[in-house]
Design an enzyme around this catalytic site. Sequence first.
Site, mmCIF file in Angstrom:
data_model
loop_
_atom_site.group_PDB
_atom_site.id
_atom_site.type_symbol
_atom_site.label_atom_id
_atom_site.label_comp_id
_atom_site.label_asym_id
_atom_site.label_seq_id
_atom_site.Cartn_x
_atom_site.Cartn_y
_atom_site.Cartn_z
ATOM 1 N N CYS A 1 -0.951 3.661 -7.205
ATOM 2 C CA CYS A 1 -1.706 2.825 -6.024
ATOM 3 C C CYS A 1 -1.874 1.483 -6.639
ATOM 4 O O CYS A 1 -1.992 1.234 -7.867
ATOM 5 C CB CYS A 1 -3.205 3.641 -6.085
ATOM 6 S SG CYS A 1 -4.440 2.466 -5.187
ATOM 7 N N CYS B 1 0.847 -1.356 0.152
ATOM 8 C CA CYS B 1 -0.084 0.210 0.185
ATOM 9 C C CYS B 1 0.727 1.173 -0.017
ATOM 10 O O CYS B 1 1.583 1.313 1.052
ATOM 11 C CB CYS B 1 -0.889 -0.036 1.222
ATOM 12 S SG CYS B 1 -2.068 1.365 1.231
#
Length: 290
Positions: free
Chosen positions: A203, A77
Amino acid sequence: MSEARQLPIGVFDSGVGGLSVLRALRAALPHERFVYLADSAHAPYGERGDAYVGARTHAITQYLLEQHHIKALVVACNTATAAAIHEVRSRYPALPLVGLEPAIKPALAVTRTGRVGVIGTRGTLTSAKFDKLLGSLAGQAEFVVQPCDGLAHAIERSVAQPEPSPGTPVGATETGALCARYIGAMGDFGTAPGQIDTLVLGCTHYIFVAHELRALAGPEVQFIETGEPVARQTRRLLETAGLLAAPNGDQAKEAPHTRLLTTGPVAMLQAAAQRWLGLPADCCETVSVP
């Protein structure tokens, strides 16, 4: 040490986006065991503050160490890496740890126009860590940075819906409409002077809408994502620490053992696991991580 080699690698993300990293890890490390945790009950991280994301990162790291005895951790992440990776390294100095950051350095090696697009969550792209990374490359290219509010969350929701049929217009889906909004805001894409010829997917969720992004940016634009580089770095760290799992008799013929956990609804994780990794629903379960 031989017993430690057989312990699992922990991987976590705020939701199902980190499955893109897990997919690359499974391909690069075929004899390893994995425990993946999607903190979906507390997603999206990209729209929360650093203190909140840092607290969740520490809680999940402690949970994976205590309950699953992981031998290494991949923070799959970008937002959690930016908010908490330094503190996790300080607290667990013996734990091999790999984080993510938008791959703007690799993008420099492939851009020809000198204009590089970067898309990511607001939490990642407004972080001090990203600002420092961008500053270190000042003058080497022009970076067009675009926060994509709501896109990661929309990708999460999309896994419970049927895949669009071929020929469906990009803007007809929620994810496609968001992609169109943000790509449109960045300017011209292409290979001509002054155009953005390289797009960094900042992302882990975004690789799952690569088709929509490709339709909008054009076939000549190069996409840069982080799954494969993260897998290579994880392998290097395990080799250095003497923790790389080796094939052992019949074990080498077995598929890697992968457990998928979520703090949210298990149906979402099951749908994503089946669609993106080809894993059965029974490898998924719901857990509580206070």
